[in-house]
Structure formats: structure tokens, C-alpha cells
Design an enzyme around this catalytic site. Structure first.
Site, mmCIF file in Angstrom:
data_model
loop_
_atom_site.group_PDB
_atom_site.id
_atom_site.type_symbol
_atom_site.label_atom_id
_atom_site.label_comp_id
_atom_site.label_asym_id
_atom_site.label_seq_id
_atom_site.Cartn_x
_atom_site.Cartn_y
_atom_site.Cartn_z
ATOM 1 N N THR A 22 55.841 63.088 31.425
ATOM 2 C CA THR A 22 56.309 62.332 32.597
ATOM 3 C C THR A 22 55.312 61.242 33.002
ATOM 4 O O THR A 22 55.680 60.072 33.152
ATOM 5 C CB THR A 22 56.499 63.300 33.796
ATOM 6 O OG1 THR A 22 57.305 64.384 33.360
ATOM 7 C CG2 THR A 22 57.114 62.636 34.982
ATOM 8 N N ASP A 51 47.306 74.955 42.445
ATOM 9 C CA ASP A 51 47.299 73.496 42.246
ATOM 10 C C ASP A 51 46.653 72.798 43.459
ATOM 11 O O ASP A 51 45.805 71.913 43.304
ATOM 12 C CB ASP A 51 48.746 73.015 42.044
ATOM 13 C CG ASP A 51 48.838 71.522 41.918
ATOM 14 O OD1 ASP A 51 48.483 70.991 40.855
ATOM 15 O OD2 ASP A 51 49.252 70.867 42.905
ATOM 16 N N LYS A 70 42.984 70.519 43.847
ATOM 17 C CA LYS A 70 42.852 69.201 44.487
ATOM 18 C C LYS A 70 41.881 69.262 45.683
ATOM 19 O O LYS A 70 41.073 68.349 45.896
ATOM 20 C CB LYS A 70 44.232 68.718 44.940
ATOM 21 C CG LYS A 70 45.192 68.520 43.757
ATOM 22 C CD LYS A 70 46.633 68.375 44.222
ATOM 23 C CE LYS A 70 47.587 68.199 43.057
ATOM 24 N NZ LYS A 70 48.999 68.352 43.436
ATOM 25 N N GLU A 82 54.418 72.261 38.312
ATOM 26 C CA GLU A 82 53.505 72.483 37.190
ATOM 27 C C GLU A 82 54.233 73.251 36.084
ATOM 28 O O GLU A 82 55.250 73.899 36.338
ATOM 29 C CB GLU A 82 52.305 73.319 37.658
ATOM 30 C CG GLU A 82 51.431 72.628 38.678
ATOM 31 C CD GLU A 82 50.884 71.308 38.173
ATOM 32 O OE1 GLU A 82 50.157 71.297 37.191
ATOM 33 O OE2 GLU A 82 51.209 70.264 38.773
HETATM 34 N N1 HSE Z 1 52.837 70.085 40.745
HETATM 35 C C1 HSE Z 1 52.179 69.083 41.476
HETATM 36 C C2 HSE Z 1 52.840 68.947 42.839
HETATM 37 C C3 HSE Z 1 52.245 67.773 40.728
HETATM 38 O O1 HSE Z 1 53.933 69.485 43.025
HETATM 39 O O2 HSE Z 1 52.269 68.348 43.727
HETATM 40 C C4 HSE Z 1 51.287 66.741 41.196
HETATM 41 O O3 HSE Z 1 49.965 67.158 41.094
#
Ligand code: HSE
Length: 431
Positions: free
Chosen positions: A13, A196, A200, A185
Site C-alpha cells: 500500500t 502499534d 509510535k 496491521e
Molecule cells: N495500523 C496503523 C493504524 C497504520 O491503524 O494506524 C498506520 O501506522
């Protein structure tokens, strides 16, 4: 100036979005970079047919290609991606990556290797997709002592909570839609369990506070246990439930935590819905600043990848010491402050329990909280459902230390008049 050649590894993507943006906006990109940016090599395990570009099914061929100046890592994961990035660095290539797991878990090692080779590693797309939050914290807020930041930094989780609240949709049904839209993800538990977001958050905390990356120290709690009852009661009390990443400097050290959180509904960030992300940063000089935008998706993420490519292309021939440091602070100025254990954090709490509808119950619960030094800020008792003797009791507490609250909850759960477990959700005023 000679063109800068990039090699893109991964044509999923984000990889495809990056190719599209680079091609569509090539004139503006060249005007900004001061040179043209050429995609000279693509590594894609399934192959691809893109006119005029060498495509290798062995992605390591890109790291070995002497024509490539900047390797763009978009394959994800932490095993092959780490090997690929380290190989590219060893070969003197600059790296741009969108890989938050790689940076959060192995960034310290990667930056050390890159510093040795005098190459850049840029990772704007790793946090909050298209929002330039890394540049904002690393450069725009460089004059501040950053006190705390809080973010909605997982689009899939925010999309799920928003759809549950607005449309009463089922958790699994919304998750499937997020997967189909390419937001989730590869392993969607990373989204719903907060992993996730923790990747970050760890990156943002390092940039904000000048601490090394410490993913294993972050506390994570997911949203899969949030019930529509809690969403509704929170609304009635003037709050929204969001899956928030919070990083805060305190006297005890740095708090680093991802969990469902009640936020006052008048805060701008409480009104960030769907797949959108937002990060609120409190600096001592600037005050609160809010960054909002698409946190996932092909072109929003490509927007950040391409911005990094331009930044790196501009400084290809600059002496490394004159480049912006990887983690905002000079490597020798990083300060290894302790990360506060979740039991020692301080916040306010929403409690929901099922109580017998008879005199004295409320005062017993309030007494337990008071004995623990916790004040009750608000309390509501809901109507009993038809034929039920138990009623939902909702309490908002003052700020307190988590382990005191947890002990008080155990005492409350032991009361004969309270049935089952007490639901506890942290509350942040973000004021
Ligand atoms: N899986 C992540 C989200 C994608 O939904 O934010 C972007 O990092």
C-alpha cells in the site's frame, strides 16, 4: 545538480503510494529538493512491471546497488527489515523508513550504525502517517521543554471506537472494514491491543524528552474490553473514550503508556474520529499545540515518506554533524531517565461497578476510596434494569496513584454488596 537515486523496497500500500506521489509531483519535488529524485530500483518479492525501473524480487539487491543513494524501506516487520536497513547503512546508503516497529525496537542500534557510516535515517512516516509530527517535535518545538504529549496514534483503533459510538457497530465488523481499507496491521492485534500505538509513542517520547528508545518499558492496554455501556456512561458524564498514548515527564521519571482513556468531550482531540490521528504536545514556551491528519493509508503515508526523501536528498553532501540529530537531541546528550512503572503513575479514574440497590452501599464504597486518600469527583447511580436488584454505579475519582486505586478496587470488589469486577478506565483532563 545530479539526480538522487532512490531504491524502494516493498511495493504494498505505502510503496505503491510513494511511487505514485513521486511520479505525479515530480516537478514540485525536484524544485523543493534542488535536484530530481529518480526511482532507480524497486525491490518487491512478488515482482512488478513498472516502466523504466529495475525491479528485483530479491530486495537485498537494492541495498547492494551502487547507483542507489537512498534506500526506502517499506516492507515492515523487524527481522528482514532490520537486516536490510543495516545492510544498506553498511553500504553507505541513507535510509528512509515508515517502519515504527523497527525504529521503536531497534532504533538505538540502527542510529548507532548510521552515525558510524555518516548516513541519515529518516522515519517521519513511522508515526501518525501523513502528520509531520516528528519534524514538528524535532525541529519546530526545539526551543521548548516538552512537558507531555498525548496522541490518538492508531487509526484502526480510533475508527473502531468511533464506529461503535456513532453507529453502534460491532467490534469485529468494523475491524474487518479497517483491514479491507488497508489501515490495519498485518496482525490486527497490534492495533487493538495498543502495540502499534506503543511503537509510535516510544518514538515520540524519545524525540520529546531526549531519552533512548525503550519499547519494552511502555505499558499497553487494548480496547477490546471497552463496552458500549462505558462509551454511553462516559458520554453522559461529558467524556469520550479514546485509545490514547500518553508520555509525560514527572518527578519520578517518564510515564509511557497506551490505554483507553476518558477525555473531556470539549477538547479538540476528543473530537478526532474515524481513521484520523492527532497528537497534542505541551511545550513550556508554546503551550499546547495540536497536530491532526490522516494517520494511515497509501498517499498520506507516502506524503511523509516523500518529505523525508526530499530532506535527505537536500543534505546528502552535508557533513553529518550539521544534520538534524536522529532523535532530536545530540546522541551524546540523550538522558536515560527511568520509565515510571504503571503502578506508580498518577491519573484520575472512571469506575463502574454493579451494586446492590440498598442504603449504605454508596457510603461503603466512598469510605474505601477516602481511606486510600482518593476523593470522589462525581458519582452516578443508574436505574436498575427491569427485575434486577443490582444497579450500575459510576464514579469519577480525583487524581491518585495507580497502586492505591488498585488496592481500593480489591476492597470494593470484596464487599458483599458489589457483584463481579469493577471496570476501571483512566481519565486525562489534557488541560
Ligand atoms: N495500523 C496503523 C493504524 C497504520 O491503524 O494506524 C498506520 O501506522
Amino acid at each position: 545538480m545530479n539526480p538522487v537515486n532512490i531504491g524502494i523496497c516493498g511495493l504494498g500500500t505505502v510503496g505503491q503510494g510513494t511511487v505514485d506521489v513521486l511520479r505525479r509531483n515530480c516537478a514540485e519535488i525536484a524544485a523543493r529538493a534542488g535536484c530530481s529524485i529518480e526511482i532507480s530500483h524497486i525491490g518487491a518479492r512478488r515482482g512488478a512491471d513498472i516502466d523504466g525501473i529495475t525491479v528485483s524480487t530479491d530486495i537485498f539487491a537494492v541495498a547492494e546497488d551502487s547507483h542507489v543513494h537512498i534506500l526506502v524501506e517499506l516492507i515492515g516487520g523487524t527481522t528482514v527489515a532490520k537486516e536490510l536497513v543495516l545492510k544498506a547503512i553498511a553500504n553507505g546508503k541513507h535510509v528512509v523508513t515508515a517502519n515504527k516497529a523497527l525504529i521503536a525496537e531497534h532504533g538505538n542500534e540502527i542510529f548507532a550504525a548510521a552515525a558510524e557510516q555518516g548516513v541519515s535515517v529518516a522515519f517521519e512516516a513511522a508515526v501518525a502517517g501523513g502528520i509531520p509530527i516528528i519534524k514538528a517535535i524535532r525541529e519546530g518545538l526545539a526551543g521548548n521543554r516538552i512537558e507531555w504529549l498525548a496522541g490518538i496514534i492508531n487509526g484502526t483503533g480510533n475508527f473502531i471506537l468511533s464506529e461503535m459510538r456513532d453507529k453502534g457497530r460491532d467490534f469485529d465488523d468494523v475491524l474487518k472494514e479497517a483491514q479491507a481499507l488497508g489501515y490495519a496491521e498485518a496482525d490486527p492485534t497490534f492495533d487493538v491491543e495498543g502495540i502499534d500505538a506503543a511503537h509510535k509513542l516510544v518514538i515520540l517520547a524519545s524525540l520529546a524528552f531526549g531519552i533512548p528508545l525503550q519499547f519494552d518499558q511502555a505499558y499497553t492496554e487494548g480496547i477490546s474490553k471497552i463496552s458500549t455501556d462505558d462509551v454511553e456512561y462516559a458520554e453522559q458524564l461529558g467524556y469520550r473514550i479514546k485509545h490514547l498514548g500518553v508520555a509525560r515527564q514527572t518527578d519520578k521519571g517518564v510515564e509511557l503508556r497506551v490505554h483507553p482513556t476518558l477525555i473531556p468531550d470539549q477538547r479538540l482531540i476528543a473530537n478526532v474520529n474515524g481513521v484520523m490521528n492527532a497528537v497534542l504536545v505541551q511545550g513550556d514556551a508554546v503551550g499546547p499545540t495540536l497536530y491532526y491528519g490522516a494517520g494511515a493509508g497509501a498517499e498520506p503515508t507516502a506524503s511523509a515518506v516523500v518529505a523525508d526523501i526530499i530532506d535527505v536528498a537536500r543534505t546528502l553532501n552535508v557533513e553529518p554533524k550539521h544534520r538534524v540529530p536522529y532523535l532530536a537531541f545530540q546522541p551524546n546528550a540523550l538522558n536515560d531517565r527511568p520509565i515510571v512503572d504503571i503502578n506508580d503513575i498518577e491519573t484520575a479514574y472512571y469506575l463502574r461497578m454493579s451494586a446492590q440497590d440498598k442504603p449504605g452501599v454508596l457510603s461503603n464504597v466512598a469510605q474505601i476510596l477516602s481511606n486510600a486518600g482518593i476523593s470522589v469527583e462525581a458519582i452516578t447511580q443508574k436505574e436498575a434494569a427491569d427485575g434486577e436488584l443490582q444497579v450500575p454505579l459510576i464514579i469519577l475519582t480525583s487524581r491518585s496513584v495507580e497502586n492505591q486505586l488498585v488496592s481500593a478496587i480489591s476492597e470494593i470488589e470484596a464487599l458483599d454488596t458489589i457483584e463481579g469486577e469493577v471496570t476501571r478506565i483512566r481519565v486525562e483532563s489534557l488541560g
